[in-house]
Write a protein that holds these residues in place. Sequence first.
Motif, PDB file in Angstrom:
ATOM      1  N   UNK A 123      39.158  31.926  56.483  1.00  0.00           N
ATOM      2  CA  UNK A 123      39.056  33.437  56.762  1.00  0.00           C
ATOM      3  C   UNK A 123      38.369  34.188  55.736  1.00  0.00           C
ATOM      4  N   UNK A 124      38.158  35.437  55.983  1.00  0.00           N
ATOM      5  CA  UNK A 124      37.688  36.329  54.830  1.00  0.00           C
ATOM      6  C   UNK A 124      38.704  36.837  54.123  1.00  0.00           C
ATOM      7  N   UNK A 125      38.555  37.371  52.856  1.00  0.00           N
ATOM      8  CA  UNK A 125      39.437  37.813  52.159  1.00  0.00           C
ATOM      9  C   UNK A 125      39.140  38.838  51.104  1.00  0.00           C
ATOM     10  N   UNK A 126      39.763  39.910  50.853  1.00  0.00           N
ATOM     11  CA  UNK A 126      39.506  41.026  49.715  1.00  0.00           C
ATOM     12  C   UNK A 126      39.883  40.337  48.412  1.00  0.00           C
ATOM     13  N   UNK A 127      39.075  40.793  47.348  1.00  0.00           N
ATOM     14  CA  UNK A 127      39.516  40.373  46.052  1.00  0.00           C
ATOM     15  C   UNK A 127      39.342  41.519  45.127  1.00  0.00           C
ATOM     16  N   UNK A 128      40.551  41.805  44.134  1.00  0.00           N
ATOM     17  CA  UNK A 128      39.976  42.621  43.142  1.00  0.00           C
ATOM     18  C   UNK A 128      39.632  42.105  41.904  1.00  0.00           C
ATOM     19  N   UNK A 129      38.701  42.558  41.328  1.00  0.00           N
ATOM     20  CA  UNK A 129      38.112  41.968  40.080  1.00  0.00           C
ATOM     21  C   UNK A 129      38.826  42.753  38.776  1.00  0.00           C
ATOM     22  N   UNK A 130      39.099  41.881  37.680  1.00  0.00           N
ATOM     23  CA  UNK A 130      39.847  42.394  36.420  1.00  0.00           C
ATOM     24  C   UNK A 130      38.365  42.874  35.614  1.00  0.00           C
ATOM     25  N   UNK A 131      38.306  44.163  35.604  1.00  0.00           N
ATOM     26  CA  UNK A 131      37.232  44.791  34.984  1.00  0.00           C
ATOM     27  C   UNK A 131      37.154  44.461  33.269  1.00  0.00           C
ATOM     28  N   UNK A 132      38.369  44.207  32.930  1.00  0.00           N
ATOM     29  CA  UNK A 132      38.465  43.884  31.455  1.00  0.00           C
ATOM     30  C   UNK A 132      38.244  42.559  31.022  1.00  0.00           C
ATOM     31  N   UNK A 133      37.933  41.662  32.091  1.00  0.00           N
ATOM     32  CA  UNK A 133      37.996  39.975  31.665  1.00  0.00           C
ATOM     33  C   UNK A 133      36.392  39.860  31.154  1.00  0.00           C
ATOM     34  N   UNK A 134      36.755  38.691  30.167  1.00  0.00           N
ATOM     35  CA  UNK A 134      35.429  38.469  29.544  1.00  0.00           C
ATOM     36  C   UNK A 134      34.322  37.717  30.776  1.00  0.00           C
ATOM     37  N   UNK A 135      34.821  37.413  31.812  1.00  0.00           N
ATOM     38  CA  UNK A 135      34.070  36.562  32.820  1.00  0.00           C
ATOM     39  C   UNK A 135      32.549  37.155  33.066  1.00  0.00           C
ATOM     40  N   UNK A 136      31.598  36.146  32.607  1.00  0.00           N
ATOM     41  CA  UNK A 136      30.124  36.483  32.725  1.00  0.00           C
ATOM     42  C   UNK A 136      29.796  36.806  34.184  1.00  0.00           C
ATOM     43  N   UNK A 137      30.243  36.117  35.040  1.00  0.00           N
ATOM     44  CA  UNK A 137      29.927  36.179  36.391  1.00  0.00           C
ATOM     45  C   UNK A 137      30.421  37.244  37.246  1.00  0.00           C
ATOM     46  N   UNK A 138      31.401  38.224  36.611  1.00  0.00           N
ATOM     47  CA  UNK A 138      31.888  39.265  37.373  1.00  0.00           C
ATOM     48  C   UNK A 138      31.625  40.571  36.584  1.00  0.00           C
TER      49      UNK A 138
ATOM     50  N   UNK B 287      30.510  44.114  35.833  1.00  0.00           N
ATOM     51  CA  UNK B 287      30.141  45.313  36.754  1.00  0.00           C
ATOM     52  C   UNK B 287      30.841  45.376  38.047  1.00  0.00           C
ATOM     53  N   UNK B 288      31.493  44.245  38.419  1.00  0.00           N
ATOM     54  CA  UNK B 288      31.879  44.094  39.967  1.00  0.00           C
ATOM     55  C   UNK B 288      33.514  44.902  39.899  1.00  0.00           C
ATOM     56  N   UNK B 289      33.683  45.364  41.039  1.00  0.00           N
ATOM     57  CA  UNK B 289      35.194  45.855  41.190  1.00  0.00           C
ATOM     58  C   UNK B 289      35.859  45.102  42.144  1.00  0.00           C
ATOM     59  N   UNK B 290      35.164  45.030  43.454  1.00  0.00           N
ATOM     60  CA  UNK B 290      36.082  44.171  44.462  1.00  0.00           C
ATOM     61  C   UNK B 290      34.850  43.418  45.120  1.00  0.00           C
ATOM     62  N   UNK B 291      35.406  42.183  45.725  1.00  0.00           N
ATOM     63  CA  UNK B 291      34.551  41.474  46.573  1.00  0.00           C
ATOM     64  C   UNK B 291      35.181  41.145  48.020  1.00  0.00           C
ATOM     65  N   UNK B 292      34.489  40.794  49.029  1.00  0.00           N
ATOM     66  CA  UNK B 292      34.773  40.524  50.128  1.00  0.00           C
ATOM     67  C   UNK B 292      34.112  39.064  50.499  1.00  0.00           C
TER      68      UNK B 292
ATOM     69  N   UNK C 227      44.033  40.727  47.374  1.00  0.00           N
ATOM     70  CA  UNK C 227      44.253  42.185  47.733  1.00  0.00           C
ATOM     71  C   UNK C 227      43.979  42.373  49.068  1.00  0.00           C
ATOM     72  N   UNK C 228      44.512  43.704  49.562  1.00  0.00           N
ATOM     73  CA  UNK C 228      44.390  44.075  51.027  1.00  0.00           C
ATOM     74  C   UNK C 228      42.971  44.942  51.033  1.00  0.00           C
ATOM     75  N   UNK C 229      42.735  45.312  52.351  1.00  0.00           N
ATOM     76  CA  UNK C 229      41.575  46.068  52.510  1.00  0.00           C
ATOM     77  C   UNK C 229      41.879  47.352  52.033  1.00  0.00           C
ATOM     78  N   UNK C 230      42.901  47.892  51.889  1.00  0.00           N
ATOM     79  CA  UNK C 230      43.126  49.355  51.731  1.00  0.00           C
ATOM     80  C   UNK C 230      43.782  49.501  50.319  1.00  0.00           C
ATOM     81  N   UNK C 231      43.958  48.339  49.450  1.00  0.00           N
ATOM     82  CA  UNK C 231      44.454  48.737  48.056  1.00  0.00           C
ATOM     83  C   UNK C 231      43.921  47.287  46.983  1.00  0.00           C
ATOM     84  N   UNK C 232      43.651  47.932  45.682  1.00  0.00           N
ATOM     85  CA  UNK C 232      43.207  46.774  44.794  1.00  0.00           C
ATOM     86  C   UNK C 232      44.326  46.262  44.337  1.00  0.00           C
TER      87      UNK C 232
END
Length: 269
Positions: free
Chosen positions: A139-154, A156-161, A193-198
């Motif tokens: 299935x497809x899922x919504x994801x919130x991104x921790x903007x304070x993470x040191x992760x190189x790959x994410x 500038x990202x806030x949410x992903x689907x 996360x859900x579609x409507x909330x981070x």
Amino acid sequence: MNLTALVPTGHGINCENETRRALELAGFNTIDLVHLNFLARGQVDPAAYNLIVFPGGFLDGDDLGAAQACANRIRHSRINGGRLIDRFMEFIFRGGLLLGICNGFQLITKLGLLPAIGGAYGTRDVTLTANDSGRFEDRWVYLSVDSDSPCVFTRGLKRLYLPVRHGEGKIISRSEAVSSDLVNQHQAVLRYCSQDSDGPTMQYPENPNGSELAIAGLCDTTGRIFGLMPHPECFVHRTNHPRWTREELPEEGDGLAVFKNAATFLREA
């Protein structure tokens, strides 16, 4: 800069071609798909690349648990008189990027390369086990991104689907304190996360596997090692989206940014 990527294949890996295409679109010049047997025999040196991506699949039929048999193979294989796992560690310590997707995430976790709390590579503080639903989740899922993470790959990202496709995607830690530390130290890069909330959710099916604290992806403290259960390589173009014929969508899919961020980091390093 010549950006080089190694994508191991074989023994049940089945997403190598999608991964190669994502890397091509992100600007990698050299992308080698190499069977795991060649790595184990010392015919390919992982330390020679800028990025290593372990793709999704069903390594060794998930015998002994998802990716455990392959983790044992890598841990005990020898290359040029030394251990193969040490070559991976050399790759990491010299600044290489390592990405594990789905089965690849399970693998690097069981190798102890994630979350490597405090730089303790090789320690198993986290594992992945059977989904709470008791079945394979596609299935497809919504994801919130921790903007304070040191992760190189994410960056500038806030949410992903993104889509998930797994039977053993539930992240559990050695203790509740470990899970909390991963969130507080910003190593829990992605959370369901859900579609409507981070806000993170434990509600099924938004959280498809019951992962502790809704964690969907982890990085090490350097941010250069990243693993996630969802598949970014499966959403690199709008036509990969389940509603592409019904909605106006950007040309690029959400997942492509993960690979572009890796390329940007390597060029600027």
